[in-house]
Write a protein that holds these residues in place. Structure first.
Motif, short mmCIF file in Angstrom:
data_model
loop_
_atom_site.label_atom_id
_atom_site.label_comp_id
_atom_site.label_asym_id
_atom_site.label_seq_id
_atom_site.Cartn_x
_atom_site.Cartn_y
_atom_site.Cartn_z
N TYR A 18 0.83 -1.20 0.00
CA TYR A 18 0.00 0.00 0.00
C TYR A 18 0.87 1.26 0.00
O TYR A 18 0.61 2.21 -0.74
N GLY A 19 1.92 1.26 0.81
CA GLY A 19 2.83 2.40 0.87
C GLY A 19 3.50 2.68 -0.47
O GLY A 19 3.65 3.84 -0.86
N LEU A 20 3.91 1.64 -1.16
CA LEU A 20 4.53 1.82 -2.48
C LEU A 20 3.55 2.44 -3.47
O LEU A 20 3.92 3.35 -4.24
N ILE A 21 2.33 1.98 -3.46
CA ILE A 21 1.32 2.53 -4.37
C ILE A 21 1.06 4.00 -4.02
O ILE A 21 0.97 4.86 -4.90
N LEU A 22 0.97 4.29 -2.74
CA LEU A 22 0.76 5.67 -2.30
C LEU A 22 1.93 6.56 -2.70
O LEU A 22 1.73 7.68 -3.17
N LEU A 23 3.13 6.05 -2.53
CA LEU A 23 4.33 6.81 -2.91
C LEU A 23 4.32 7.12 -4.41
O LEU A 23 4.58 8.25 -4.82
N ILE A 24 3.99 6.13 -5.21
CA ILE A 24 3.91 6.34 -6.66
C ILE A 24 2.84 7.37 -6.99
O ILE A 24 3.06 8.27 -7.82
N THR A 25 1.68 7.26 -6.34
CA THR A 25 0.58 8.18 -6.61
C THR A 25 0.97 9.63 -6.34
O THR A 25 0.65 10.53 -7.11
N PHE A 26 1.69 9.88 -5.23
CA PHE A 26 2.06 11.25 -4.88
C PHE A 26 3.34 11.71 -5.57
O PHE A 26 3.55 12.91 -5.74
N ALA A 27 4.19 10.78 -6.00
CA ALA A 27 5.45 11.16 -6.63
C ALA A 27 5.28 11.52 -8.11
O ALA A 27 5.99 12.39 -8.61
N VAL A 28 4.35 10.87 -8.78
CA VAL A 28 4.18 11.09 -10.22
C VAL A 28 3.89 12.55 -10.58
O VAL A 28 4.50 13.09 -11.50
N PRO A 29 2.99 13.25 -9.88
CA PRO A 29 2.74 14.66 -10.26
C PRO A 29 3.98 15.55 -10.12
O PRO A 29 4.13 16.52 -10.86
N TYR A 30 4.86 15.23 -9.17
CA TYR A 30 6.07 16.04 -9.00
C TYR A 30 7.12 15.73 -10.06
O TYR A 30 7.87 16.59 -10.47
N LEU A 31 7.16 14.48 -10.51
CA LEU A 31 8.16 14.08 -11.49
C LEU A 31 7.70 14.30 -12.93
O LEU A 31 8.51 14.56 -13.81
#
Length: 185
Positions: A18-31
Motif C-alpha cells: 500500500y505504501g509503495l502505491i501511495l508513494l507512486i501516486t504522490f510522486a508522479v505529479p512532482y516528477l
C-alpha cells in the motif's frame, strides 16, 4: 515474496504494498506533468491482501485506504473539504464497502481451502475402503473409482473418467449372463 512475508508478516506485506502505491501516486505529479489515480490498484491490493493474507491484512489496507482518502480530502487537497456529518457518513459508507469486499474475498478463500481439504479427505477415505466405490456426476459420468472398483471392472481411473457408468460397470444376470437394466439409471 516469501522472504518478505516471513520478515514482515502478512500485515507488513500489505502495508508495504500500500505504501509503495501511495508513494507512486504522490510522486508522479512532482516528477511528471500529470496526475495518477491508482484507486483501482489499491482495491486490487486490498482484495489480494485479503485473499492471500487473510482478513487481517485486507482490513489493514481497507482502513489505510479510507484514512488516506479522508486525510487527503480534509487537509492535502487543493480545495479541502470541511468535516461535516455528511463527510462522516460518506467515510463510514466507504469503509463499510471496503470491509465488505475484504470480508467477501477472505471468506471465499477460506471456503475454497476448506472445500479442498474436505475433497482430499473424502478422496483418501474412498480410496482406502475395501468395497468397490464408483462416484458419478448428475449426468451419470464417472468422476471417481477406487482401487477395488478398478479391480472389479477392469478399468483404471484415468480410463473411465467422464465415461457413462453403464459403459464401465455393466450388470449381468448371474445365471443367464444377460445384461440387466441398471438400477442406477
Amino acid at each position: 515474496l516469501r522472504r518478505a512475508r516471513r520478515l514482515l508478516g502478512p500485515n507488513g506485506v500489505a502495508v508495504v504494498a500500500y505504501g509503495l502505491i501511495l508513494l507512486i501516486t504522490f510522486a508522479v505529479p512532482y516528477l511528471f506533468s500529470f496526475n495518477l489515480d491508482l484507486t483501482v490498484v489499491i482495491i486490487i491490493v486490498m482484495i489480494t491482501s485479503a485473499w492471500y493474507g487473510g482478513r487481517g491484512p485486507g482490513l489493514v489496507v481497507a482502513i489505510l485506504f479510507e484514512l488516506t482518502i479522508d486525510l487527503y480530502a480534509l487537509f492535502i487537497s487543493p480545495k479541502p473539504v470541511p468535516f461535516t456529518s455528511r463527510f462522516a457518513i460518506f467515510a463510514f459508507n466507504r469503509l463499510l464497502l471496503f470491509t465488505s469486499v475484504v470480508w467477501f474475498a477472505s471468506s471465499r478463500r477460506m471456503a475454497e481451502d476448506r472445500l479442498k481439504r474436505q475433497r482430499e479427505l473424502l478422496r483418501g477415505t474412498l480410496a482406502s475402503i475395501g468395497d468397490a466405490v464408483i462416484a458419478t456426476d448428475l449426468e451419470g459420468r464417472i468422476n471417481f473409482i477406487n482401487s477395488t472398483a478398478e479391480a472389479l471392472t477392469g478399468w483404471t481411473m484415468t480410463e473411465c473418467a467422464k465415461r457413462p457408468l453403464d459403459q464401465v460397470f455393466q450388470l449381468v444376470n448371474e445365471t443367464t449372463r444377460a445384461p440387466v437394466e441398471s438400477p442406477f439409471a
